[in-house]
Scaffold this motif. Structure first.
Motif, mmCIF file in Angstrom:
data_model
loop_
_atom_site.group_PDB
_atom_site.id
_atom_site.type_symbol
_atom_site.label_atom_id
_atom_site.label_comp_id
_atom_site.label_asym_id
_atom_site.label_seq_id
_atom_site.Cartn_x
_atom_site.Cartn_y
_atom_site.Cartn_z
ATOM 1 N N PRO A 151 0.823 -1.215 0.000
ATOM 2 C CA PRO A 151 0.000 0.000 0.000
ATOM 3 C C PRO A 151 0.855 1.263 0.000
ATOM 4 N N LEU A 152 0.344 2.280 -0.636
ATOM 5 C CA LEU A 152 0.976 3.596 -0.620
ATOM 6 C C LEU A 152 0.624 4.265 0.704
ATOM 7 N N LYS A 153 1.640 4.688 1.446
ATOM 8 C CA LYS A 153 1.410 5.292 2.760
ATOM 9 C C LYS A 153 1.905 6.734 2.775
ATOM 10 N N ARG A 198 5.735 6.236 1.860
ATOM 11 C CA ARG A 198 6.235 4.889 1.612
ATOM 12 C C ARG A 198 5.370 4.222 0.548
ATOM 13 N N GLY A 199 5.938 3.227 -0.095
ATOM 14 C CA GLY A 199 5.197 2.532 -1.137
ATOM 15 C C GLY A 199 5.992 1.374 -1.691
ATOM 16 N N LEU A 249 5.657 6.464 -9.142
ATOM 17 C CA LEU A 249 4.664 7.266 -8.419
ATOM 18 C C LEU A 249 4.437 8.550 -9.201
ATOM 19 N N LYS A 250 3.183 8.847 -9.467
ATOM 20 C CA LYS A 250 2.815 10.099 -10.133
ATOM 21 C C LYS A 250 2.054 10.974 -9.146
ATOM 22 N N ASN A 288 -1.824 0.252 -9.057
ATOM 23 C CA ASN A 288 -3.279 0.187 -9.075
ATOM 24 C C ASN A 288 -3.932 0.955 -7.922
ATOM 25 N N GLU A 289 -3.158 1.803 -7.242
ATOM 26 C CA GLU A 289 -3.700 2.544 -6.101
ATOM 27 C C GLU A 289 -3.635 4.053 -6.355
ATOM 28 N N THR A 290 -4.694 4.736 -5.984
ATOM 29 C CA THR A 290 -4.765 6.202 -6.080
ATOM 30 C C THR A 290 -5.195 6.771 -4.731
#
Length: 461
Positions: A15-17, A39-40, A46-47, A89-91
């Motif tokens: 997960p993107l933190k 973090r990720g 990362l955009k 796949n996470e925003t």
């Protein structure tokens, strides 16, 4: 089955933190290069897209250690704005961001003091008005022996509930600045009652006295961490990437009976170390400790002097005296916190925001001439000084024996004060309000009191 497991491993994503500081309702420093971090999943792209500049997408690759840092230029327009983070796949989206000025409110219990500590809520001067352009982030109390990367907390809009839980000094400081600049104000609270300055400093910033020796002067007790660097590690270090305009500091009570003659050195080291860590020469304004009858003789007066004189070695620094804002010197937590916040903000509005309408400088004694049985003090003030009450209190004189006696003072023309004592035939030293519990009663037309003063340089024991 093996092929299915392989597919799951390929499709899984850490997960993107984001840190709690980068969240909904945040205030970011305007017109600045601000840092974003988190973090990720390692090696993923990362955009980052800011609503004020959607065409300028930031692209970076998250490192193998699964952390990232980047910078973003903010404009002057206050917003509200948003920032979108896209990773695999996470925003994630941070919404309702305002661009303005961010101030850190740090220290011990008198900075922590809020409405629940005893503010008279029926006093109209202390009424709280909802204001979307003031936001609070209170750092959750924590301590650690090593620097930690994140702190807990959340940004909240100013309303009667949130403001009553935040530092009262901080709230009125921010309210006055926001009203007079029409700039959104973000206030970050990092405070803990009973803590000493050493706990808020990195160990490397301690003066050239061994840490072991420093530790022997730290009074231990169980309800607040007082170990060297413990609060710096857990409550200041996690903030260091966040761009701020300045800091207001209300601390020193826990150091009065230990570092009354050296607090200025510690404070100077703290400011320099924080600015170095933040990579930002931000403004720093301190509150001189209030009168209290629980300190050992003269040590609070000496520490107030240390806080004021720290300005000689700290650029972009100022301090305020609050000796007149104490209705009861038996209370270490005087409740006139609104006035403390306003006095701080008036100084900041004058010096940081260049608002000439504010006159935040108290009257002060410029020089003293000793003649025969009296001393003649020359002062500067806005208008002539006036006494509240029938007698002028706070003056003392000493002769060659260095023993100070209460003295009688008389206001003269041309900004002069004549001071004499029947017990001092030939005075050589003068003091004004240089005692732990001294409350001044001389004021100029601004309503500010005459500053604590002494001509001597005797060591305070």
């Amino acid at each position: 089955m093996l092929s299915m497991c392989s597919w799951l491993n390929l499709s899984a994503q850490l997960p993107l933190k984001l840190p709690d500081l980068l969240s909904d309702h945040a205030v970011l420093q305007k017109n600045a290069t601000v840092k974003l971090w988190g973090r990720g999943p390692g090696s993923f792209e990362l955009k980052i897209v800011a609503s004020w500049s959607p065409a300028d997408t930031i692209r970076l690759q998250i490192g193998a250690e699964c952390s990232w840092v980047t910078s973003l230029q903010t404009p002057a327009e206050k917003g509200p704005h948003s920032i979108v983070f896209i990773c695999g796949n996470e925003t994630k989206k941070i919404s309702d961001i305002l661009l303005g000025d961010v101030w850190l409110c740090a220290g011990q219990s008198n900075m922590e003091f809020n409405y629940d500590w005893g503010i008279n809520r029926n006093d109209s001067n202390y009424s709280i008005v909802e204001n979307n352009e003031i936001r609070f982030f209170e750092v959750e109390k924590n301590y650690d022996e090593i620097p930690v990367s994140d702190c807990r907390g959340k940004w909240v809009k100013c309303d009667p509930v949130s403001a009553s839980k935040f530092s009262t000094v901080g709230y009125f400081f921010g309210k006055n600045i926001q009203q007079n600049t029409q700039t959104p104000i973000g206030l970050i609270g990092a405070y803990w009652g009973g803590t000493n300055i050493q706990a808020w400093m990195p160990s490397a910033a301690l003066p050239p006295v061994s840490e072991r020796q420093q530790g022997t002067y730290i009074e231990p007790y169980g309800w607040a961490p007082k170990g060297i660097s413990t609060l710096f590690n857990a409550m200041i270090y996690p903030l260091h990437r966040y761009s701020i305009k300045g800091c207001i500091w209300y601390q020193g009570e826990a150091n009065v009976d230990w570092e009354w003659n050296s607090y200025g050195v510690l404070l100077t080291s703290l400011v320099k170390s924080w600015r170095h860590l933040f990579e930002n020469p931000f403004y720093f304004y301190a509150v001189q400790v209030a009168p209290w009858n629980g300190y050992k003789k003269l040590r609070a007066a000496a520490l107030r002097e240390q806080i004021e004189n720290a300005g000689r070695s700290i650029p972009r620094y100022g301090s305020i005296a609050i000796q007149d804002l104490v209705p009861d010197t038996a209370n270490i937590h005087p409740d006139r916190k609104r006035e403390v916040g306003l006095r701080l903000s008036d100084l900041v509005l004058k010096e940081v925001y260049d608002q000439s309408a504010f006159q935040p400088y108290p009257p002060s004694i410029l020089k003293v001439d000793f003649k025969n049985r009296s001393a003649l003090a020359t002062y500067q003030a806005t208008g002539a000084l006036q006494a509240k009450g029938t007698n002028i209190s706070g003056f003392q004189l000493a002769g060659a024996d260095s023993v100070f006696y209460p003295a009688k003072a008389q206001l003269l023309r041309n900004n002069k004060i004549e001071v004499s004592s029947p017990k001092v035939a030939k005075p050589v030293a003068l003091r004004y309000c240089f005692e732990n519990t001294a409350v001044p009663n001389l004021f100029d037309k601004t309503g500010l009191p005459l500053k604590q003063f002494r001509t001597d340089h005797y060591i305070i024991y």
